[in-house]
Write a protein that holds these residues in place. Structure first.
Motif, PDB file in Angstrom:
ATOM      1  N   PRO A 182      -8.571  -4.165  11.737  1.00 23.16           N
ATOM      2  CA  PRO A 182      -9.320  -4.771  10.634  1.00 23.16           C
ATOM      3  C   PRO A 182      -9.215  -3.984   9.330  1.00 23.16           C
ATOM      4  N   PHE A 183      -9.208  -2.657   9.421  1.00 22.74           N
ATOM      5  CA  PHE A 183      -9.027  -1.841   8.224  1.00 22.74           C
ATOM      6  C   PHE A 183      -7.686  -2.162   7.562  1.00 22.74           C
ATOM      7  N   LEU A 184      -6.636  -2.258   8.376  1.00 20.94           N
ATOM      8  CA  LEU A 184      -5.303  -2.537   7.841  1.00 20.94           C
ATOM      9  C   LEU A 184      -5.255  -3.927   7.217  1.00 20.94           C
ATOM     10  N   ALA A 185      -5.893  -4.909   7.875  1.00 18.87           N
ATOM     11  CA  ALA A 185      -5.917  -6.270   7.335  1.00 18.87           C
ATOM     12  C   ALA A 185      -6.668  -6.316   6.001  1.00 18.87           C
ATOM     13  N   LEU A 186      -7.800  -5.614   5.936  1.00 14.67           N
ATOM     14  CA  LEU A 186      -8.568  -5.571   4.690  1.00 14.67           C
ATOM     15  C   LEU A 186      -7.777  -4.863   3.588  1.00 14.67           C
ATOM     16  N   SER A 187      -7.047  -3.814   3.965  1.00 15.46           N
ATOM     17  CA  SER A 187      -6.230  -3.102   2.984  1.00 15.46           C
ATOM     18  C   SER A 187      -5.140  -4.019   2.428  1.00 15.46           C
ATOM     19  N   TRP A 188      -4.489  -4.762   3.311  1.00 11.47           N
ATOM     20  CA  TRP A 188      -3.428  -5.688   2.896  1.00 11.47           C
ATOM     21  C   TRP A 188      -3.984  -6.759   1.960  1.00 11.47           C
ATOM     22  N   TRP A 189      -5.191  -7.240   2.275  1.00 13.78           N
ATOM     23  CA  TRP A 189      -5.804  -8.327   1.519  1.00 13.78           C
ATOM     24  C   TRP A 189      -6.376  -7.849   0.182  1.00 13.78           C
ATOM     25  N   LEU A 190      -7.142  -6.737   0.209  1.00 10.06           N
ATOM     26  CA  LEU A 190      -7.867  -6.310  -0.975  1.00 10.06           C
ATOM     27  C   LEU A 190      -7.098  -5.295  -1.829  1.00 10.06           C
ATOM     28  N   GLU A 191      -6.311  -4.439  -1.186  1.00  9.26           N
ATOM     29  CA  GLU A 191      -5.583  -3.415  -1.940  1.00  9.26           C
ATOM     30  C   GLU A 191      -4.153  -3.826  -2.242  1.00  9.26           C
ATOM     31  N   GLY A 192      -3.608  -4.666  -1.375  1.00  6.96           N
ATOM     32  CA  GLY A 192      -2.295  -5.233  -1.647  1.00  6.96           C
ATOM     33  C   GLY A 192      -1.139  -4.449  -1.058  1.00  6.96           C
ATOM     34  N   PRO A 193      -0.053  -5.155  -0.737  1.00  7.75           N
ATOM     35  CA  PRO A 193       1.134  -4.500  -0.151  1.00  7.75           C
ATOM     36  C   PRO A 193       1.719  -3.415  -1.049  1.00  7.75           C
ATOM     37  N   ALA A 194       1.651  -3.608  -2.376  1.00 12.00           N
ATOM     38  CA  ALA A 194       2.237  -2.617  -3.283  1.00 12.00           C
ATOM     39  C   ALA A 194       1.510  -1.275  -3.182  1.00 12.00           C
ATOM     40  N   ALA A 195       0.167  -1.330  -3.101  1.00  8.26           N
ATOM     41  CA  ALA A 195      -0.610  -0.094  -2.986  1.00  8.26           C
ATOM     42  C   ALA A 195      -0.324   0.597  -1.655  1.00  8.26           C
ATOM     43  N   ILE A 196      -0.200  -0.181  -0.585  1.00  6.03           N
ATOM     44  CA  ILE A 196       0.111   0.381   0.730  1.00  6.03           C
ATOM     45  C   ILE A 196       1.484   1.043   0.703  1.00  6.03           C
ATOM     46  N   LYS A 197       2.467   0.338   0.153  1.00  4.63           N
ATOM     47  CA  LYS A 197       3.822   0.870   0.090  1.00  4.63           C
ATOM     48  C   LYS A 197       3.871   2.147  -0.747  1.00  4.63           C
ATOM     49  N   GLY A 198       3.148   2.151  -1.876  1.00  2.00           N
ATOM     50  CA  GLY A 198       3.133   3.330  -2.735  1.00  2.00           C
ATOM     51  C   GLY A 198       2.525   4.544  -2.039  1.00  2.00           C
ATOM     52  N   ALA A 199       1.415   4.301  -1.297  1.00  2.00           N
ATOM     53  CA  ALA A 199       0.760   5.407  -0.599  1.00  2.00           C
ATOM     54  C   ALA A 199       1.644   5.959   0.511  1.00  2.00           C
ATOM     55  N   LEU A 200       2.296   5.073   1.251  1.00  2.00           N
ATOM     56  CA  LEU A 200       3.148   5.515   2.354  1.00  2.00           C
ATOM     57  C   LEU A 200       4.407   6.213   1.849  1.00  2.00           C
ATOM     58  N   SER A 201       4.967   5.740   0.743  1.00  2.00           N
ATOM     59  CA  SER A 201       6.180   6.371   0.206  1.00  2.00           C
ATOM     60  C   SER A 201       5.877   7.761  -0.354  1.00  2.00           C
ATOM     61  N   GLY A 202       4.637   7.964  -0.824  1.00  2.00           N
ATOM     62  CA  GLY A 202       4.260   9.272  -1.351  1.00  2.00           C
ATOM     63  C   GLY A 202       3.482  10.119  -0.361  1.00  2.00           C
ATOM     64  N   PHE A 203       3.510   9.721   0.904  1.00  2.00           N
ATOM     65  CA  PHE A 203       2.737  10.413   1.935  1.00  2.00           C
ATOM     66  C   PHE A 203       3.302  11.816   2.165  1.00  2.00           C
ATOM     67  N   GLY A 204       2.445  12.817   1.991  1.00  2.00           N
ATOM     68  CA  GLY A 204       2.897  14.193   2.112  1.00  2.00           C
ATOM     69  C   GLY A 204       2.004  15.026   3.009  1.00  2.00           C
ATOM     70  N   LEU A 205       2.176  16.339   2.925  1.00  2.00           N
ATOM     71  CA  LEU A 205       1.444  17.255   3.789  1.00  2.00           C
ATOM     72  C   LEU A 205      -0.056  17.185   3.539  1.00  2.00           C
ATOM     73  N   GLU A 206      -0.468  17.093   2.263  1.00  2.00           N
ATOM     74  CA  GLU A 206      -1.900  17.055   1.962  1.00  2.00           C
ATOM     75  C   GLU A 206      -2.555  15.819   2.565  1.00  2.00           C
ATOM     76  N   SER A 207      -1.878  14.663   2.480  1.00  2.00           N
ATOM     77  CA  SER A 207      -2.408  13.443   3.075  1.00  2.00           C
ATOM     78  C   SER A 207      -2.535  13.589   4.585  1.00  2.00           C
ATOM     79  N   MET A 208      -1.540  14.199   5.220  1.00  2.00           N
ATOM     80  CA  MET A 208      -1.575  14.390   6.666  1.00  2.00           C
ATOM     81  C   MET A 208      -2.727  15.318   7.061  1.00  2.00           C
ATOM     82  N   LEU A 209      -2.923  16.401   6.306  1.00  2.00           N
ATOM     83  CA  LEU A 209      -4.011  17.319   6.625  1.00  2.00           C
ATOM     84  C   LEU A 209      -5.375  16.644   6.471  1.00  2.00           C
TER      85      LEU A 209
END
Length: 296
Positions: A182-209
């Motif tokens: 449900p979190f992922l579905a809400l993210s896709w709906w409210l935040e949009g695929p572009a925001a998801i793609k941007g966050a995943l493409s810039g995913f780094g060590l700080e995000s993982m920690l």
């Protein structure tokens, strides 16, 4: 309480208090709903392969996951993303104690004591004082969303009480099987695929920690130790430690993020803490006074 368990209780308080600074750090790299999806996916896997499912009907696992996990953190992460400071979030979220009191009376018939009502009035005055200071260091949307998060946490608490005695680690792991999708579905709906793609493409060590801290520290480690303490000691002995969470939250946010409270917000914060203290310890104090009066 043994010195070892006292140390464990303090570990939980520090972990949960720092949690709000970690959330704010994560929001610099990920949109809130996507961060929720990734957090709970990490809570569940691979733990679900090693932790036995508690003997709880699926409907109660669903209710637990939708309230204390999806509802609470969807509102909390969103609140902090739209202007709720980390320190104030740690404080206002503790209003869950009073929502729990009200919901428990409404849905499972628990008795409300005089001390509970007095604590509720004092804390409500403090929250009102904080709420009247919106647009200075927080937004109205952030404040209201944090209140919604507290109410969802409270509903989850009532559901946990309704479930009864159960392995808390199993409940946390299997209950958190619910919110990730449900979190992922809400993210896709409210935040949009572009925001998801941007966050995943810039995913780094700080995000993982950040995600490791939220999943393994604040969730699995924190709830496991807390459940152990509640299983070994009376709730009246364990619950007062939760009053230290906003103290750590406010202090760490001030030191690490530069958050500052205005004069009226500081007074409101003190009133909220006083209300929580009355709610947790007031009944015990009244009982002691009655006992002494009867003995005299």
């Amino acid at each position: 309480m043994s010195s070892r368990d006292l140390l464990l209780a303090l570990v939980v308080i520090v972990v949960w208090g720092l949690n709000f600074v970690v959330i704010m750090t994560g929001l610099q790299h990920m949109p809130p709903l996507l961060m929720g999806a990734m957090r709970f996916a990490l809570v569940v896997f691979p733990a679900i392969l090693f932790v036995k499912r508690p003997q709880v009907p699926w409907r109660w696992l669903l209710a637990y996951g939708l309230t204390i996990s999806l509802g609470q953190f969807a509102f909390l992460f969103s609140a902090m993303a739209v202007g709720m400071p980390a320190g104030l979030a740690s404080l206002v979220l503790q209003s869950q104690a009073f929502f729990t009191l009200l919901f428990a009376a409404m849905f499972i018939g628990e008795r409300v004591r005089v001390a509970n009502l007095l604590g509720l009035v004092v804390a409500a005055a403090g929250l009102s004082m904080i709420g009247m200071q919106v647009d200075r260091i927080m937004t109205l949307a952030g404040f209201l969303l944090t209140i919604c998060a507290a109410s969802m946490w409270a509903l989850g608490n009532v559901i946990t009480r309704r479930i009864g005695k159960v392995n808390l680690v199993g409940l946390v792991v299997w209950g958190n099987l619910v919110p990730a999708l449900p979190f992922l579905a809400l993210s896709w709906w409210l935040e949009g695929p572009a925001a998801i793609k941007g966050a995943l493409s810039g995913f780094g060590l700080e995000s993982m920690l950040v995600l490791v801290y939220l999943a393994f520290g604040a969730t699995l480690l924190g709830y496991s130790i807390w459940g152990r303490l509640l299983s070994r000691y009376p709730a009246s002995q364990v619950a007062p430690f939760s009053l230290l969470v906003p103290v750590v939250g406010l202090t760490s946010a001030s030191l690490l993020l530069g958050d500052r409270l205005g004069q009226w917000q500081m007074i409101g914060a003190v009133l909220v803490m006083l209300g929580l203290l009355i709610n947790v310890c007031g009944g015990w104090a009244l009982d002691r006074l009655r006992s002494r009066a009867a003995a005299a």
